[in-house]
Design a protein around this motif. Sequence first.
Motif, PDB file in Angstrom:
ATOM      1  N   THR A  52       0.828  -1.212   0.000  1.00 11.00           N
ATOM      2  CA  THR A  52       0.000   0.000   0.000  1.00 11.00           C
ATOM      3  C   THR A  52       0.857   1.256   0.000  1.00 11.00           C
ATOM      4  O   THR A  52       2.023   1.236   0.398  1.00 11.00           O
ATOM      5  N   ILE A  53       0.247   2.338  -0.433  1.00 16.05           N
ATOM      6  CA  ILE A  53       0.909   3.642  -0.431  1.00 16.05           C
ATOM      7  C   ILE A  53      -0.103   4.709  -0.045  1.00 16.05           C
ATOM      8  O   ILE A  53      -1.265   4.657  -0.462  1.00 16.05           O
ATOM      9  N   THR A  54       0.336   5.634   0.779  1.00 19.13           N
ATOM     10  CA  THR A  54      -0.462   6.802   1.137  1.00 19.13           C
ATOM     11  C   THR A  54       0.193   8.018   0.488  1.00 19.13           C
ATOM     12  O   THR A  54       1.380   8.279   0.720  1.00 19.13           O
ATOM     13  N   ILE A  55      -0.567   8.718  -0.334  1.00 23.10           N
ATOM     14  CA  ILE A  55      -0.070   9.931  -0.983  1.00 23.10           C
ATOM     15  C   ILE A  55      -0.943  11.090  -0.522  1.00 23.10           C
ATOM     16  O   ILE A  55      -2.112  11.183  -0.899  1.00 23.10           O
ATOM     17  N   ALA A  56      -0.361  11.952   0.312  1.00 23.38           N
ATOM     18  CA  ALA A  56      -1.110  13.098   0.838  1.00 23.38           C
ATOM     19  C   ALA A  56      -1.216  14.176  -0.239  1.00 23.38           C
ATOM     20  O   ALA A  56      -0.376  14.267  -1.133  1.00 23.38           O
ATOM     21  N   ASP A  57      -2.259  14.986  -0.154  1.00 23.22           N
ATOM     22  CA  ASP A  57      -2.355  16.149  -1.037  1.00 23.22           C
ATOM     23  C   ASP A  57      -1.297  17.165  -0.628  1.00 23.22           C
ATOM     24  O   ASP A  57      -1.103  17.433   0.558  1.00 23.22           O
ATOM     25  N   PHE A  58      -0.605  17.706  -1.612  1.00 19.85           N
ATOM     26  CA  PHE A  58       0.444  18.690  -1.386  1.00 19.85           C
ATOM     27  C   PHE A  58      -0.161  20.089  -1.460  1.00 19.85           C
ATOM     28  O   PHE A  58      -0.639  20.496  -2.518  1.00 19.85           O
ATOM     29  N   PRO A  59      -0.146  20.841  -0.360  1.00 22.72           N
ATOM     30  CA  PRO A  59      -0.640  22.229  -0.410  1.00 22.72           C
ATOM     31  C   PRO A  59       0.410  23.137  -1.046  1.00 22.72           C
ATOM     32  O   PRO A  59       1.588  22.783  -1.138  1.00 22.72           O
ATOM     33  N   ILE A  60      -0.023  24.308  -1.473  1.00 15.63           N
ATOM     34  CA  ILE A  60       0.899  25.302  -2.020  1.00 15.63           C
ATOM     35  C   ILE A  60       1.356  26.211  -0.892  1.00 15.63           C
ATOM     36  O   ILE A  60       0.539  26.822  -0.203  1.00 15.63           O
ATOM     37  N   ARG A  61       2.666  26.301  -0.694  1.00 16.82           N
ATOM     38  CA  ARG A  61       3.267  27.176   0.321  1.00 16.82           C
ATOM     39  C   ARG A  61       4.139  28.242  -0.330  1.00 16.82           C
ATOM     40  O   ARG A  61       5.023  28.786   0.294  1.00 16.82           O
ATOM     41  N   SER A  62       3.889  28.510  -1.583  1.00 18.46           N
ATOM     42  CA  SER A  62       4.667  29.474  -2.347  1.00 18.46           C
ATOM     43  C   SER A  62       4.010  30.848  -2.274  1.00 18.46           C
ATOM     44  O   SER A  62       2.785  30.951  -2.148  1.00 18.46           O
ATOM     45  N   ASN A  63       4.812  31.893  -2.371  1.00 19.08           N
ATOM     46  CA  ASN A  63       4.259  33.254  -2.395  1.00 19.08           C
ATOM     47  C   ASN A  63       3.474  33.505  -3.679  1.00 19.08           C
ATOM     48  O   ASN A  63       2.449  34.164  -3.670  1.00 19.08           O
ATOM     49  N   TYR A  64       3.994  33.015  -4.790  1.00 16.38           N
ATOM     50  CA  TYR A  64       3.335  33.176  -6.085  1.00 16.38           C
ATOM     51  C   TYR A  64       2.541  31.906  -6.352  1.00 16.38           C
ATOM     52  O   TYR A  64       3.052  30.803  -6.210  1.00 16.38           O
ATOM     53  N   ILE A  98       3.995   9.307   1.093  1.00 17.36           N
ATOM     54  CA  ILE A  98       4.565  10.469   0.416  1.00 17.36           C
ATOM     55  C   ILE A  98       3.739  11.683   0.808  1.00 17.36           C
ATOM     56  O   ILE A  98       2.515  11.695   0.636  1.00 17.36           O
ATOM     57  N   GLU A  99       4.421  12.682   1.340  1.00 20.74           N
ATOM     58  CA  GLU A  99       3.749  13.932   1.709  1.00 20.74           C
ATOM     59  C   GLU A  99       4.708  15.085   1.461  1.00 20.74           C
ATOM     60  O   GLU A  99       5.901  14.877   1.274  1.00 20.74           O
ATOM     61  N   GLY A 100       4.173  16.284   1.466  1.00 19.13           N
ATOM     62  CA  GLY A 100       5.015  17.447   1.262  1.00 19.13           C
ATOM     63  C   GLY A 100       4.197  18.639   0.860  1.00 19.13           C
ATOM     64  O   GLY A 100       2.983  18.707   1.102  1.00 19.13           O
ATOM     65  N   GLU A 101       4.880  19.594   0.213  1.00 11.70           N
ATOM     66  CA  GLU A 101       4.219  20.827  -0.192  1.00 11.70           C
ATOM     67  C   GLU A 101       4.933  21.419  -1.407  1.00 11.70           C
ATOM     68  O   GLU A 101       6.107  21.145  -1.639  1.00 11.70           O
ATOM     69  N   ILE A 102       4.170  22.194  -2.168  1.00 13.42           N
ATOM     70  CA  ILE A 102       4.742  22.955  -3.285  1.00 13.42           C
ATOM     71  C   ILE A 102       5.302  24.225  -2.660  1.00 13.42           C
ATOM     72  O   ILE A 102       4.552  25.058  -2.155  1.00 13.42           O
ATOM     73  N   THR A 103       6.624  24.331  -2.634  1.00 16.39           N
ATOM     74  CA  THR A 103       7.267  25.411  -1.875  1.00 16.39           C
ATOM     75  C   THR A 103       7.622  26.625  -2.714  1.00 16.39           C
ATOM     76  O   THR A 103       7.798  27.710  -2.159  1.00 16.39           O
TER      77      THR A 103
END
Length: 184
Positions: A52-64, A98-103
């Motif tokens: 199995t794999i869990t892929i979290a939604d990546f939020p946007i943490r960028s200024n633009y 897998i998790e993270g953010e658009i930085t």
Amino acid sequence: MDSHRPNHNHGWLPSLKRWGWLPVLLAVVTLMACKVSYSFNGASIDYSKTKTITIADFPIRSNYVWGPMQAIFNNELKDVFANHTKLTQVKRNGDLKIEGEITQYTQRNKSVSSEGYSAQTELSMTVNVRFTNNVNHDEDFERQFTATSSYETTQSLNSVQEELVTQMVKEITDQIFNATVANW
């Protein structure tokens, strides 16, 4: 009378009969001597341990920000794993996570024309990824993945943004896939 018949013996037929078994023998010996392990999907996963794999939604943490970018990225990341592995995607507690953010999502002048004006603009997208392998924690990591794409300044960003973001997302999700399960 036989001397007037065309000669259908082209010279290669006797040698084929005599040596035709050699390629077959070599192929059998080669196959017996080595075991080839290749995965057509590019993934290198022991499915007996990792299911199995869990892929979290990546939020946007960028200024633009460009609004559709988040959905394009999240959908593509999940699709890459769905299309190229046999892993079942689960909401939580996956063998892989897998998790993270658009930085970062930026644009900058890339080249200048002979008149001193910007000729090309480069878009850049960076994603921070935290990968957890609950089967083998030695493979855990946190890493950033970046892709860039350029366009002529004679074009408006609005006219090319979706295409360029889609290209960058594809490149980044391929990088993430390779870093997490392809072991290249």
